[in-house]
Scaffold this motif. Structure first.
Motif, PDB file in Angstrom:
ATOM      1  N   MET A   1      41.212  36.543  36.866  1.00  0.00           N
ATOM      2  CA  MET A   1      39.949  37.067  36.361  1.00  0.00           C
ATOM      3  C   MET A   1      39.228  37.889  37.429  1.00  0.00           C
ATOM      4  N   GLU A   2      39.379  37.483  38.678  1.00  0.00           N
ATOM      5  CA  GLU A   2      38.807  38.261  39.782  1.00  0.00           C
ATOM      6  C   GLU A   2      39.454  39.637  39.855  1.00  0.00           C
ATOM      7  N   ALA A   3      40.757  39.688  39.605  1.00  0.00           N
ATOM      8  CA  ALA A   3      41.477  40.966  39.634  1.00  0.00           C
ATOM      9  C   ALA A   3      40.954  41.911  38.558  1.00  0.00           C
ATOM     10  N   PHE A   4      40.750  41.395  37.349  1.00  0.00           N
ATOM     11  CA  PHE A   4      40.241  42.251  36.272  1.00  0.00           C
ATOM     12  C   PHE A   4      38.828  42.739  36.581  1.00  0.00           C
ATOM     13  N   GLY A   5      38.009  41.850  37.137  1.00  0.00           N
ATOM     14  CA  GLY A   5      36.654  42.255  37.487  1.00  0.00           C
ATOM     15  C   GLY A   5      36.635  43.291  38.592  1.00  0.00           C
ATOM     16  N   SER A   6      37.544  43.145  39.562  1.00  0.00           N
ATOM     17  CA  SER A   6      37.614  44.083  40.677  1.00  0.00           C
ATOM     18  C   SER A   6      38.125  45.453  40.247  1.00  0.00           C
TER      19      SER A   6
ATOM     20  N   GLU B   1      46.536  49.294  46.024  1.00  0.00           N
ATOM     21  CA  GLU B   1      45.254  49.003  46.672  1.00  0.00           C
ATOM     22  C   GLU B   1      44.682  47.638  46.288  1.00  0.00           C
ATOM     23  N   GLY B   2      45.330  46.932  45.397  1.00  0.00           N
ATOM     24  CA  GLY B   2      44.818  45.639  44.963  1.00  0.00           C
ATOM     25  C   GLY B   2      44.873  44.602  46.065  1.00  0.00           C
ATOM     26  N   ALA B   3      43.857  43.742  46.124  1.00  0.00           N
ATOM     27  CA  ALA B   3      43.800  42.702  47.156  1.00  0.00           C
ATOM     28  C   ALA B   3      44.103  41.319  46.592  1.00  0.00           C
ATOM     29  N   VAL B   4      43.844  41.114  45.320  1.00  0.00           N
ATOM     30  CA  VAL B   4      44.011  39.792  44.743  1.00  0.00           C
ATOM     31  C   VAL B   4      45.471  39.351  44.782  1.00  0.00           C
TER      32      VAL B   4
END
Length: 383
Positions: A238-243, A253-256
Motif C-alpha cells: 500500500m505504501e508503494a501505491f501511495g508513493s 526508481e521505486g524504493a519499497v
C-alpha cells in the motif's frame, strides 16, 4: 507482421489463419512486460539474497521463452489433441503431487515442490489446466446425451484433486480450482439447488481450514483486523501505491521493493504501482481483461460442448488468478501466494499458464482447413 497466403496449406499458414491473432498478440505483450518488469523488480531481491543481480532476470527470460514456444505449439493442436494432453497430464501431476508429500522440501509449512536439479517444480500449477480440460471432457459427454454419470464422475475427480491440494496444504489453489469447477458445473446444467450445496460446502471448507490450520486463521484474522498480527508485506504494498501516485516515480526508481520480500513474485503489481503509477496499473488490468473478454466472446456461439466448457474454464482460471493477485496487492483480499499471470517470477506457474492459454488458443480456432493429407496435430479431427 507475418504474411501468409490463404491458399498456402502449410502448417504455419493454416495455424496463422485460424488462430485468434489478437489474443495471441495480447498474450505476447504480457510476456514481454513480464521480462521488462523482472528487470526493474528482481535485482534488488537477488542482491538481498546474495545472488547475482540478474539472476532472476535470466531465469525469467528462459521461462518466458519456453512459455512462448509452449503457447504456439499447443495452439496448433486440435481439440482432440488438447483433450488427450490433459487426460494424460492429469494423473501424472497427481502422482507428482503425492511425491511432494514424501520427498518434497517443506517451505513455510507446506510441501508443494519437487527439486529437479536447479529447477523447483510445483505440480499443482500444472494440475489446474489438465483438471479443467479433463472435467470439461467428462461433462461434455452428459451434454451430448451419452448415458454415463458424468456429473458424479466429475464430482469424484474434483474431491480427489481437492484432497491432494489440502494435504500439501494449498488453500489458495483449492479455492481457485473449486470456483472454476462450480462454474463449469453450472455451465453443464447442474441445478441451482446443487450449486447452492456446492457453494455451502466450499464455505464449510474455509471454516474448517480457519478452525484447524493456524496459518489460514492468521491470514484471515490479519485481513479482518490488521492489528492482530504482522501485515508488513501488505503495508509495504500500500505504501508503494501511495508513493507512485498516478504516473509513478519512474522505472527502477521505486524504493519499497528494496524491503519487500516478494517484490518479484506475489507483490510485483505493487512495484508496477510505485514505479509506473496507478494509470499503468489500470492499463495492465485492462490488458488482462482484454484477454478474458476476447476468449469468452469466442464462446458466445460455440456449439461444441467440450470446447465451450474447456475454454471457459481455462479463461476463468486465468481471470480469477489475476483478480486474486491484484486483490491481495490492494489489500482487498487476505494474503495468498498466487502469481500474476506471465508477470510474476515463477517457472512452474508461467509454464502451466502457457499450457492453459495455448489450449485456449487451440480450442477457439475458427474456420479450420481440412485437407486430405497427413494431419499429425489433428487439424482434421473434431471432438
Amino acid at each position: 507482421m507475418i504474411a501468409f497466403s490463404r491458399n498456402d496449406n502449410s502448417l504455419l499458414s493454416r495455424w496463422w489463419w485460424t488462430v485468434d491473432r489478437w489474443m495471441l498478440i495480447l498474450i505476447v505483450i504480457l510476456i514481454v512486460l513480464g521480462l521488462w518488469l523482472a528487470l526493474t523488480a528482481s535485482p534488488a531481491v537477488a542482491e538481498r539474497l546474495g545472488l547475482d543481480s540478474m539472476h532472476f532476470v535470466k531465469k525469467q527470460g528462459l521461462f518466458l521463452g519456453l512459455s512462448l514456444i509452449s503457447i504456439i505449439t499447443i495452439s496448433m493442436m486440435s481439440g482432440n489433441f488438447v483433450r488427450r494432453l490433459a487426460v494424460i497430464g492429469l494423473p501424472i501431476t497427481l502422482v507428482l503431487m503425492a511425491l511432494t508429500l514424501w520427498i518434497g522440501p517443506e517451505i513455510k509449512g507446506a510441501t508443494r515442490w519437487l527439486q529437479i536439479g536447479s529447477f523447483t517444480l510445483q505440480p499443482s500449477e500444472f494440475l489446474k489446466p489438465f483438471f479443467i480440460v479433463t472435467t470439461a471432457w467428462i461433462l461434455s459427454a452428459d451434454l451430448r446425451g451419452e448415458k454415463i454419470p458424468a456429473k458424479q464422475v466429475a464430482g469424484g475427480l474434483f474431491l480427489l484433486v481437492v484432497f491432494m491440494l489440502i494435504l500439501q496444504p494449498d488453500f489458495g489453489q483449492t479455492i481457485l480450482v473449486s470456483t472454476v469447477w462450480i462454474a463449469q458445473m453450472a455451465l453443464a446444467g447442474l441445478p441451482l439447488t446443487w450449486l447452492g450445496v456446492a457453494g455451502g460446502m466450499g464455505l464449510l471448507g474455509i471454516g474448517i481450514g480457519y478452525a484447524t490450520l493456524p496459518h489460514v486463521a492468521s491470514r484471515i484474522d490479519r485481513f479482518i483486523n490488521p492489528a492482530s498480527g504482522d501485515t508488513y508485506q501488505v503495508d509495504k504494498a500500500m505504501e508503494a501505491f501511495g508513493s507512485g501516485g498516478l504516473f509513478g516515480k519512474g522505472p527502477g526508481e521505486g524504493a519499497v521493493k528494496l524491503g519487500l520480500p516478494d517484490a518479484h513474485t506475489d507483490y510485483i503489481f505493487a512495484v508496477v504501482g510505485e514505479e509506473f503509477g496507478s494509470v499503468a496499473g489500470v492499463m495492465l488490468l485492462l490488458l488482462f481483461a482484454g484477454i478474458v473478454i476476447r476468449g469468452l466472446a469466442h464462446l458466445m456461439h460455440e456449439e461444441n460442448p467440450f470446447r465451450m466448457l474447456a475454454a471457459a474454464g481455462l479463461i476463468m482460471q486465468f481471470g480469477i488468478q489475476t483478480l486474486i493477485n491484484i486483490g491481495v496487492n490492494l489489500a482487498l483480499l487476505p494474503s495468498k501466494g498466487m502469481t500474476l499471470p506471465f508477470i510474476s517470477y515463477g517457472g512452474s506457474s508461467m509454464l502451466a499458464l502457457a499450457i492453459g492459454m495455448g489450449m485456449v488458443l487451440a480450442l477457439t480456432r475458427r474456420n479450420r482447413f481440412i485437407t486430405p493429407w497427413s494431419d499429425p496435430l489433428g487439424w482434421k479431427a473434431a471432438e
